[in-house]
Design an enzyme around this catalytic site. Structure first.
Site, short mmCIF file in Angstrom:
data_model
loop_
_atom_site.label_atom_id
_atom_site.label_comp_id
_atom_site.label_asym_id
_atom_site.label_seq_id
_atom_site.Cartn_x
_atom_site.Cartn_y
_atom_site.Cartn_z
N LYS A 1 40.44 -10.46 39.30
CA LYS A 1 39.92 -11.99 39.10
C LYS A 1 39.12 -11.78 37.49
O LYS A 1 38.46 -10.54 37.22
CB LYS A 1 39.38 -12.75 39.97
CG LYS A 1 39.34 -14.23 39.34
CD LYS A 1 40.35 -14.91 39.70
CE LYS A 1 40.40 -16.38 39.27
NZ LYS A 1 41.35 -17.33 40.52
N GLY B 1 38.91 -34.02 42.70
CA GLY B 1 39.05 -32.56 41.60
C GLY B 1 40.59 -33.09 41.02
O GLY B 1 40.91 -33.46 41.99
N GLY C 1 42.50 -33.12 38.15
CA GLY C 1 42.97 -32.28 37.21
C GLY C 1 44.44 -31.32 37.25
O GLY C 1 45.00 -31.84 38.49
#
Ligand code: NAI
Length: 359
Positions: free
Chosen positions: A79, A180, A182
């Protein structure tokens, strides 16, 4: 000292990169490459401190090792985070410099989108490195977006969790709280609304709340209040660490199943959910739809193959539930054990490694 940080765990490498000309500062964590090159998205975020960014990238990269392993993908875990700090932050130049830094790793780490990074951003990064996926092809940002694929996996996982917990996977008439709204949360809400779910939604961005309410008929819930809403399912689709010990203790739901990475702030939070009889669907098992889609630019999986693999998420989840039940452990522990077993089996069979690398 970085080696002493709890989340450093057994990381193979953590690379700090900076480019003074653009002001780019980033961290690239490579957790495990047993199954293939480390793969995981790039997050662009305004961190309060470098330590906070480091903890985030370490926890996320380990999660990617587990996610890719359980999803059967030929990748290890990694990551990266770009620190969106600095007064003279020039987005394009920062992304280009970051691409050059990834290229310098020679393929040990392959990036894609994550929070704060759009498919168009990946295109800019990919102008400097060939180790990127989730790139819009022919300018098609919609097709490159992993969000709807992740949402599809969460939706299927939620039905499997409901089936396991209540004996019926039927969503009609259920109440689901989504935090959330999104790239993952909104398409999830659309699918749930189409199935007759009563939606309670929250986002710190009022425009996203308004859009979701208008599109799906959801009811808006203010900030912290979401943890007090009685519901069948809580679906965290914002940032990680949302289920801390306190939330685990007071949340009034039967199931936690959402798209966010690293939902449990601590292992104890998983234990508390387990003790309270709340079924936690481990995030890295549930939210593998996006990575399956974006990495198809590398694996060359067809659209049918991507969908077939996403449709396997409920089976993988059932396996985790069964393992947890048999050992009477939190589901997160069972899922991590499953992932480590997959990796260990692979380590014991080096001939397979060659196949995975060339897939
Ligand atoms: P996004 O950035 O498109 O949406 C996140 C939303 O959460 C934003 O609308 C933001 O305003 C909201 N938010 C942030 N903090 C909040 C809070 N405290 N309360 C309520 N809302 C808050 O990100 P995306 O792509 O939807 O990802 C969501 C989560 O899912 C992240 O944890 C991400 O790492 C994870 N994830 C995403 C995948 C994808 O395909 N996009 C794949 C796997 C995991």
């Amino acid at each position: 000292m970085i080696f002493d940080i709890e989340d450093y765990d057994d990381h193979q490498a953590v690379v700090l990169v900076r480019d003074d000309a653009s002001g780019m500062r980033a961290m690239i964590a490579i957790h495990d490459t047993t199954l293939g090159p480390a793969h995981g998205g790039t997050r662009l975020w305004h961190y309060r401190s470098d330590e906070e960014a480091l903890t985030d990238v370490l926890r996320l990269s380990r999660g990617m090792t587990y996610k890719n392993a359980v999803a059967g993908l030929p990748f290890g875990g990694g990551k990266s985070v770009i620190l969106a700090n600095g007064a003279d932050f020039n987005r394009t130049r920062v992304l280009e410099a970051f691409g050059a830094a990834v290229e310098a790793l020679g393929g040990r780490y392959i990036l894609a989108e994550d929070v704060g990074i759009t498919p168009a951003d990946v295109e800019v990064i990919a102008s400097r490195t060939s180790y990127a996926c989730g790139i819009p092809l022919n300018g098609d940002n919609v097709a490159a977006d992993p969000g709807p694929y992740t949402a599809r996996g969460v939706y299927l996982a939620m039905k499997a969790a409901l089936q396991h917990q209540s004996g019926s996977g039927d969503l009609a008439g259920r109440t689901v709280v989504v935090q959330g709204l999104g790239g993952v949360g909104l398409p999830l809400c659309r699918m749930l609304a189409a199935d007759g779910v009563s939606l309670k939604v929250a986002d710190i961005d009022a425009r996203r709340v308004a859009r979701t309410v208008a599109e799906t008929g959801a009811t808006s819930v203010a900030g912290e209040d979401i943890f007090a809403v009685p519901a069948d399912v809580f679906a965290p689709c914002a940032l990680g660490g949302i289920v801390d010990n306190d939330v685990a203790q007071r949340i009034a739901v039967d199931i936690v199943c959402g798209g966010a990475n690293n939902q449990l702030a601590t292992p104890q939070a998983g234990q508390i959910l387990h003790d309270r009889g709340i079924l936690y669907a481990p995030d890295f098992v549930v939210n593998a739809g996006g990575v399956t889609h974006t990495t198809s630019q590398i694996t060359n999986y067809s659209a049918d193959e991507v969908n077939r693999r996403i449709a396997e998420i409920p089976d993988r989840l059932r396996r985790v539930f069964d393992l947890a039940k048999a050992a009477d452990t939190p589901t997160q522990d069972a899922a991590e054990r499953l992932a480590r077993d997959i990796i260990a089996r692979h380590s014991a069979a080096p001939a397979m490694l060659e196949v995975a690398h060339s897939a």
